[in-house]
Scaffold this motif. Structure first.
Motif, PDB file in Angstrom:
ATOM      1  N   SER B 132      -3.819 -44.307  32.045  1.00 21.13           N
ATOM      2  CA  SER B 132      -5.031 -44.943  32.555  1.00 21.13           C
ATOM      3  C   SER B 132      -5.615 -44.064  33.644  1.00 21.13           C
ATOM      4  N   ASP B 133      -6.963 -44.007  33.680  1.00 21.85           N
ATOM      5  CA  ASP B 133      -7.624 -43.210  34.704  1.00 21.85           C
ATOM      6  C   ASP B 133      -7.962 -44.106  35.883  1.00 21.85           C
ATOM      7  N   ARG B 137      -6.906 -40.198  39.800  1.00 21.17           N
ATOM      8  CA  ARG B 137      -5.718 -39.641  39.164  1.00 21.17           C
ATOM      9  C   ARG B 137      -5.370 -40.466  37.935  1.00 21.17           C
ATOM     10  N   VAL B 138      -4.699 -39.810  36.983  1.00 20.63           N
ATOM     11  CA  VAL B 138      -4.334 -40.473  35.741  1.00 20.63           C
ATOM     12  C   VAL B 138      -2.863 -40.817  35.809  1.00 20.63           C
ATOM     13  N   THR B 141       0.015 -46.040  31.789  1.00 20.40           N
ATOM     14  CA  THR B 141      -0.356 -47.452  31.870  1.00 20.40           C
ATOM     15  C   THR B 141       0.869 -48.316  32.130  1.00 20.40           C
TER      16      THR B 141
END
Lengths: 319, 290
Positions: B132-133, B137-138, B141
């Motif tokens: 998830s973005d 930052r990513v 999830t």
């Protein structure tokens, strides 16, 4: 108090048992030496668990420290065995003494967890310091000089057997004496009621630190013996699993009696020897079941069981 | 620099919430029954295995599997409490340690026989897979799921302790078990339910934390120190304390993993030993309150 002949007989029991085992398994002296070394370690554990009443899962830290110290000493300093034993015992005592200052302020679950944490920190350090300790490969490549300049170490473990048995005997006899000294009595009194000993003016903290350090020294001695007789030191000697395993031996035999440590080690290692063919998973199941059954049905272990049977046969009350 | 710090804090938070879910039951049993339970991690493992089997074999949806896994862990814990553990309250600490370490060994062996010795993944639905973005930052999830479920359990624990009749009985029993018993509270039942609910929460933590603490037979032994550390640092018996300790230790270990990967474990243990040398009874030690 026990009478004089009984006491002497008690002192002679270790060499007698050693000779009987030697007669039973003449070709397995290396294995018997292993039993004797483990028995020294379990005796040292009994000091902490049985006599001081402190539950620990980190006792292998001192064993491993002694083993690595003796191995490094033989590799880099001098390959004379007896001074190597002293080096190992010192290493065990230093690790135990330094950590005891911190440990003995905690109790219960916190104490237990800290013993595990300390041994894992040591494990990590030894496994990272590859250049010094060999890391995962273990420490090897050292050879020992003859004991007292006379008896050579041999491939079949003949000397290892006599050497380990002699050390076990000395440790056992000294510990029996120690238990009846004022120091030994105070340690036991602290186990039974620390608050009361404290209010009577006893130094609870100091006695605990001293007994833990002493026990660490003996564990280190056992580690040094193991390093010298096997001539390899592995990381597993520091593991929590090994700490748990020696605890099982002690509980099997019975805590708080030096005899318990000897009986437990002997029974456990002999079963392990014959059960080596079954896979480790089933072995673990077996250990777990032993623990649960003993705690639920026979607190005090085999030696208490024997005492109960003896009392029943002679019509007296069990001690 | 700022993004590194944010990464550490966010990952540390997710990890800390997992640690909290698994350990909170342990602190309650320790504060309530003075019972030293080394086998608590087993319930997290049971939850993980239950969810993994339900999803792969029966095709149960993730959310349902999560709830069922918690129930399975709770029921097994209840069975253990009634059959064995109940008799150990009031026995010497050493006996409790030995019995529960024996249970750990049995658990490891049974898990190895039933599920094999390798890691068992808990399959995720497509929606929760991947990353998830968050804007800056990513992140996986799965970790967000862990953090959210953790916060929800925290809310549930608070409601249970503060707003229900059971919570009142539990707090009364912690304060003074004898007086509570004489006032007609069935303390035995309180013990059993508290033990079982704690195990169910651990089961939940075992499922949503499967990415951070992979499910395998040695799970209860491998992470034993971690769970005990949360309880000891937080102060045995203090729910709030374990939350803080879990977040602290989670962040410390995550920071270690980012900054010096080889030394994360040593760093964690050293921090823990320092805190405990400074305050042997934990950060939030209270004699008799939850």
């Amino acid at each position: 108090m026990t009478s004089f002949p009984t006491r002497i007989l008690g002192d002679l029991a270790v060499p007698l048992a050693g000779l009987i085992l030697l007669a039973l398994y003449p070709s397995q002296q290396a294995f018997l030496a292993q039993i004797a070394i483990t028995a020294i370690l379990v005796l040292s554990l009994d000091l902490v668990v049985g006599f001081a009443g402190l539950a620990t899962l980190g006792h292998a830290a001192m064993f491993g420290a002694g083993a690595y110290a003796a191995g490094l000493y033989a590799l880099h300093v001098w390959s004379e065995p007896l001074t190597g034993l002293i080096a190992g015992a010192l290493a065990g005592a230093v690790v135990a003494g330094a950590t005891a200052l911190m440990l003995m302020r905690a109790h219960g679950l916190t104490f237990l967890m800290m013993t595990v944490a300390i041994s894992q920190v040591l494990y990590e350090i030894v496994s990272k310091a590859r250049d010094v300790t060999g890391g995962d490969d273990g420490l090897f490549g050292f050879t020992m000089q003859p004991v007292l300049g006379v008896w050579e170490f041999d491939f079949f473990g003949k000397l290892a057997f006599w050497y380990s048995l002699a050390v076990l005997w000395i440790v056992f006899v000294l510990l029996r004496r120690l238990m009846v000294t004022p120091f030994g009595q105070t340690v036991r009194a602290i186990r039974d009621d620390a608050g009361r000993v404290g209010s009577l003016g006893g130094r609870v903290y100091r006695h605990r630190v001293v007994v833990y350090t002493l026990s660490g020294g003996i564990a280190g001695l056992a580690g040094a013996l193991s390093a010298q007789t096997v001539q390899v030191v592995g990381l597993s000697s520091l593991s929590v699993t090994y700490s748990a395993e020696i605890l099982v031996m002690l509980v099997l035999g019975g805590t708080g009696r030096l005899w318990g440590a000897l009986v437990g080690t002997l029974v456990f290692t002999v079963i392990h020897h014959y059960a080596a063919s079954i896979d480790p998973v089933r072995w673990m199941l077996f250990i777990g079941l032993i623990l649960v059954v003993i705690v639920l049905f026979l607190p005090g272990g085999l030696t208490r069981g024997i005492a109960l049977i003896h009392a029943w046969l002679t019509g007296r009350r069990a001690p | 620099m700022a993004s590194l710090l944010a990464s550490i804090l966010i990952d540390g938070f997710a990890y800390g919430m997992v640690l909290f879910m698994v350990s909170v039951g342990l602190t309650v049993t320790l504060g309530l029954m003075r019972f030293v339970n080394l086998a608590h991690g087993m319930f997290a493992m049971i939850g993980g295995y239950a969810a993994a089997s339900l999803i792969t074999m029966a095709g149960v949806p993730y959310i349902l599997a999560l709830i069922l896994a918690a129930i399975v862990a709770g029921i097994i814990a209840l069975g253990l409490e009634i059959s064995v553990i109940r008799w150990m309250y009031g026995r010497p600490e050493l006996d409790q340690v030995l019995l529960t370490i024996g249970l750990v060994f049995i658990g490891i062996a049974l898990a190895g026989m039933l599920f094999g010795n390798s890691l068992v993944p808990v399959p995720l639905p497509d929606m929760l897979r991947g990353a998830s973005d968050l804007g800056f930052r990513v992140m996986p999830t799965q970790r967000i799921v862990a953090a959210v479920v953790g916060l929800l359990s925290l809310l549930a624990i608070w409601l249970l302790l503060d707003r229900t009749m059971f919570g009142i009985r539990l707090r009364a029993t912690v304060d003074n078990a004898r007086a509570a018993g004489e006032l007609g509270i069935n303390t035995r039942r309180v013990y059993a339910i508290a033990f079982s609910v704690g195990a169910a929460l651990a089961g939940l933590g075992g499922v949503v934390g499967a990415e951070l603490l992979p499910v395998e037979p040695y799970y209860p032994l491998k992470y034993l120190v971690l769970f005990l550390a949360v309880v000891a640092v937080g102060g045995p018996g203090s729910v709030f304390g374990s939350l803080i300790a879990a977040l602290l230790l989670g962040t410390v270990e995550t920071a270690g993993k980012y900054l010096a990967p080889g030394f994360a474990t040593i760093g964690l243990f050293v921090v823990m030993l320092l805190v405990l040398s400074w305050r042997p009874d934990g950060l939030f030690h209270r004699k008799s309150r939850l």
